[in-house]
Design a protein around this motif. Structure first.
Motif, PDB file in Angstrom:
ATOM      1  N   GLY A  53       0.794  -1.221   0.000  1.00  0.00           N
ATOM      2  CA  GLY A  53       0.000   0.000   0.000  1.00  0.00           C
ATOM      3  C   GLY A  53       0.828   1.273   0.000  1.00  0.00           C
ATOM      4  N   GLY A  54       2.155   1.137  -0.001  1.00  0.00           N
ATOM      5  CA  GLY A  54       3.020   2.307  -0.044  1.00  0.00           C
ATOM      6  C   GLY A  54       3.572   2.730   1.295  1.00  0.00           C
ATOM      7  N   GLY A  55       3.194   2.063   2.351  1.00  0.00           N
ATOM      8  CA  GLY A  55       3.723   2.381   3.666  1.00  0.00           C
ATOM      9  C   GLY A  55       5.048   1.685   3.925  1.00  0.00           C
ATOM     10  N   THR A  56       5.603   1.905   5.089  1.00  0.00           N
ATOM     11  CA  THR A  56       6.845   1.249   5.488  1.00  0.00           C
ATOM     12  C   THR A  56       6.684   0.647   6.875  1.00  0.00           C
ATOM     13  N   MET A  57       7.340  -0.481   7.091  1.00  0.00           N
ATOM     14  CA  MET A  57       7.381  -1.086   8.413  1.00  0.00           C
ATOM     15  C   MET A  57       8.385  -0.335   9.265  1.00  0.00           C
ATOM     16  N   THR A  58       8.069  -0.115  10.539  1.00  0.00           N
ATOM     17  CA  THR A  58       8.979   0.622  11.407  1.00  0.00           C
ATOM     18  C   THR A  58      10.142  -0.242  11.878  1.00  0.00           C
ATOM     19  N   ALA A  59       9.982  -1.566  11.868  1.00  0.00           N
ATOM     20  CA  ALA A  59      11.090  -2.469  12.160  1.00  0.00           C
ATOM     21  C   ALA A  59      11.843  -2.742  10.858  1.00  0.00           C
ATOM     22  N   ARG A  60      13.172  -2.632  10.894  1.00  0.00           N
ATOM     23  CA  ARG A  60      13.981  -2.939   9.720  1.00  0.00           C
ATOM     24  C   ARG A  60      14.385  -4.410   9.737  1.00  0.00           C
ATOM     25  N   GLN A  61      14.736  -4.952   8.571  1.00  0.00           N
ATOM     26  CA  GLN A  61      14.855  -6.408   8.450  1.00  0.00           C
ATOM     27  C   GLN A  61      16.001  -6.826   7.537  1.00  0.00           C
ATOM     28  N   VAL A  62      16.600  -7.970   7.872  1.00  0.00           N
ATOM     29  CA  VAL A  62      17.523  -8.671   6.990  1.00  0.00           C
ATOM     30  C   VAL A  62      17.134 -10.150   7.018  1.00  0.00           C
ATOM     31  N   CYS A  63      17.296 -10.838   5.891  1.00  0.00           N
ATOM     32  CA  CYS A  63      16.846 -12.228   5.766  1.00  0.00           C
ATOM     33  C   CYS A  63      18.016 -13.150   5.469  1.00  0.00           C
ATOM     34  N   LEU A  64      17.876 -14.398   5.872  1.00  0.00           N
ATOM     35  CA  LEU A  64      18.842 -15.451   5.574  1.00  0.00           C
ATOM     36  C   LEU A  64      18.107 -16.620   4.941  1.00  0.00           C
ATOM     37  N   GLY A  65      18.778 -17.318   4.020  1.00  0.00           N
ATOM     38  CA  GLY A  65      18.184 -18.500   3.387  1.00  0.00           C
ATOM     39  C   GLY A  65      17.302 -18.145   2.225  1.00  0.00           C
ATOM     40  N   LEU A  66      16.215 -17.474   2.494  1.00  0.00           N
ATOM     41  CA  LEU A  66      15.328 -16.896   1.492  1.00  0.00           C
ATOM     42  C   LEU A  66      14.948 -15.499   1.940  1.00  0.00           C
ATOM     43  N   HIS A  67      14.691 -14.628   0.990  1.00  0.00           N
ATOM     44  CA  HIS A  67      14.355 -13.238   1.275  1.00  0.00           C
ATOM     45  C   HIS A  67      12.843 -13.085   1.317  1.00  0.00           C
ATOM     46  N   VAL A 125      15.468 -11.478  10.520  1.00  0.00           N
ATOM     47  CA  VAL A 125      16.041 -10.734  11.631  1.00  0.00           C
ATOM     48  C   VAL A 125      15.460  -9.324  11.589  1.00  0.00           C
ATOM     49  N   ASN A 126      14.651  -8.985  12.574  1.00  0.00           N
ATOM     50  CA  ASN A 126      14.005  -7.678  12.637  1.00  0.00           C
ATOM     51  C   ASN A 126      14.648  -6.830  13.728  1.00  0.00           C
ATOM     52  N   PHE A 127      15.015  -5.593  13.371  1.00  0.00           N
ATOM     53  CA  PHE A 127      15.550  -4.656  14.352  1.00  0.00           C
ATOM     54  C   PHE A 127      14.487  -3.617  14.696  1.00  0.00           C
ATOM     55  N   TYR A 128      14.190  -3.493  15.993  1.00  0.00           N
ATOM     56  CA  TYR A 128      13.194  -2.554  16.494  1.00  0.00           C
ATOM     57  C   TYR A 128      13.888  -1.426  17.251  1.00  0.00           C
ATOM     58  N   GLY A 129      13.680  -0.192  16.827  1.00  0.00           N
ATOM     59  CA  GLY A 129      14.054   0.953  17.638  1.00  0.00           C
ATOM     60  C   GLY A 129      13.013   1.180  18.714  1.00  0.00           C
ATOM     61  N   GLY A 130      13.202   2.192  19.525  1.00  0.00           N
ATOM     62  CA  GLY A 130      12.298   2.420  20.645  1.00  0.00           C
ATOM     63  C   GLY A 130      10.867   2.709  20.249  1.00  0.00           C
ATOM     64  N   ASP A 131      10.658   3.266  19.053  1.00  0.00           N
ATOM     65  CA  ASP A 131       9.300   3.591  18.616  1.00  0.00           C
ATOM     66  C   ASP A 131       8.783   2.621  17.556  1.00  0.00           C
ATOM     67  N   SER A 132       9.469   1.504  17.359  1.00  0.00           N
ATOM     68  CA  SER A 132       9.049   0.528  16.342  1.00  0.00           C
ATOM     69  C   SER A 132       7.885  -0.317  16.842  1.00  0.00           C
ATOM     70  N   ARG A 133       7.079  -0.763  15.883  1.00  0.00           N
ATOM     71  CA  ARG A 133       5.943  -1.630  16.170  1.00  0.00           C
ATOM     72  C   ARG A 133       5.861  -2.688  15.079  1.00  0.00           C
ATOM     73  N   MET A 134       5.046  -3.702  15.320  1.00  0.00           N
ATOM     74  CA  MET A 134       4.720  -4.684  14.285  1.00  0.00           C
ATOM     75  C   MET A 134       3.238  -4.995  14.415  1.00  0.00           C
ATOM     76  N   GLY A 135       2.472  -4.723  13.353  1.00  0.00           N
ATOM     77  CA  GLY A 135       1.043  -4.975  13.392  1.00  0.00           C
ATOM     78  C   GLY A 135       0.718  -6.455  13.430  1.00  0.00           C
ATOM     79  N   MET A 136      -0.495  -6.772  13.776  1.00  0.00           N
ATOM     80  CA  MET A 136      -0.932  -8.168  13.839  1.00  0.00           C
ATOM     81  C   MET A 136      -0.899  -8.785  12.451  1.00  0.00           C
TER      82      MET A 136
END
Length: 224
Positions: A53-67, A125-136
């Motif tokens: 939808g054009g938004g961004t996740m507040t948690a940043r991510q890196v993947c292993l094995g498959l992206h 691997v998700n990195f969360y800063g202090g204001d990061s969230r992950m929706g259901m």
């Protein structure tokens, strides 16, 4: 947390969902953090995930094995720098297998087991800063029904584990601290879950991490 009146014990918090506090000791946490820092380097390193939808996740991510990208898997960082994804280390897959065995040993728990020949071949691997969230959301892009393994490093978070029908109640909130293990499979494998809050400054002082890292292991079952 030092000085607690009652120690935190392994417990099934919902059908198929098992919380094992303090599963990783301080040394193992430091070693896993060092590995995460290497994985986060380019190419195919830590990125901001953009939703359809054009938004961004507040948690940043890196993947292993498959992206992983919303909502599928690829062998290259298709929504990043396009580089081939880093391989899944054998020692990390072995850690996932041990996690599932320990979760299955919790009395009355029904988190499921690995099928013969199955191995953890994907890590998010998700990195969360202090204001990061992950929706259901649900982890539903895999073909395997193997349990999902979740490891926490750094700051404590409020982890919300829900039901398989919708993002709404009933759900249960659990504090996940540095070193905690959470495994969900069996009847809870496709339950909605998320992170509504991170508690800044609550990580172990000796770990050297500001923020929270979540390492999620999955069996893709997606073939070669």
């Amino acid at each position: 947390m030092d000085g607690e009146l009652f120690p935190r014990e392994p417990v099934e918090i919902a059908p198929g969902a098992v919380h094992l506090p303090d599963w990783l000791g301080p040394r193992s946490q430091r070693e896993l953090l060092a590995a995460c820092r290497e994985w986060a380097r380019p190419p195919a390193g830590l990125r901001t995930v953009r939703t359809p939808g054009g938004g961004t996740m507040t948690a940043r991510q890196v993947c292993l094995g498959l992206h992983w990208y919303p909502y599928g898997y690829a062998r290259t960082a298709v929504d990043g720098d396009g580089a081939p994804v880093k391989p899944m280390p054998g020692w990390l897959a072995d850690l996932g297998r041990r996690a599932v065995a320990d979760a299955a040993a919790v009395p009355g728990a029904a988190a499921g087991t690995l099928e013969p020949g199955e191995a953890y071949d994907i890590a998010l691997v998700n990195f969360y800063g202090g204001d990061s969230r992950m929706g259901m959301h649900r982890d539903a892009e895999e073909r395997s029904g193997a349990p999902v393994v979740s490891l926490s490093l750094g700051d404590t978070c409020l982890f919300r584990f829900g039901n398989t029908a919708s993002r709404a109640r009933p759900y249960r909130d659990v504090e996940l601290r540095s070193g905690d293990l959470f495994v969900f499979g069996g009847p809870g494998r496709l339950a909605f879950h998320g992170v509504p809050k991170v508690l800044p400054g609550t990580g172990p002082p000796g770990l050297g991490l500001t923020g929270r890292l979540n390492i999620t292991l999955r069996v893709g079952g997606l073939g070669p």
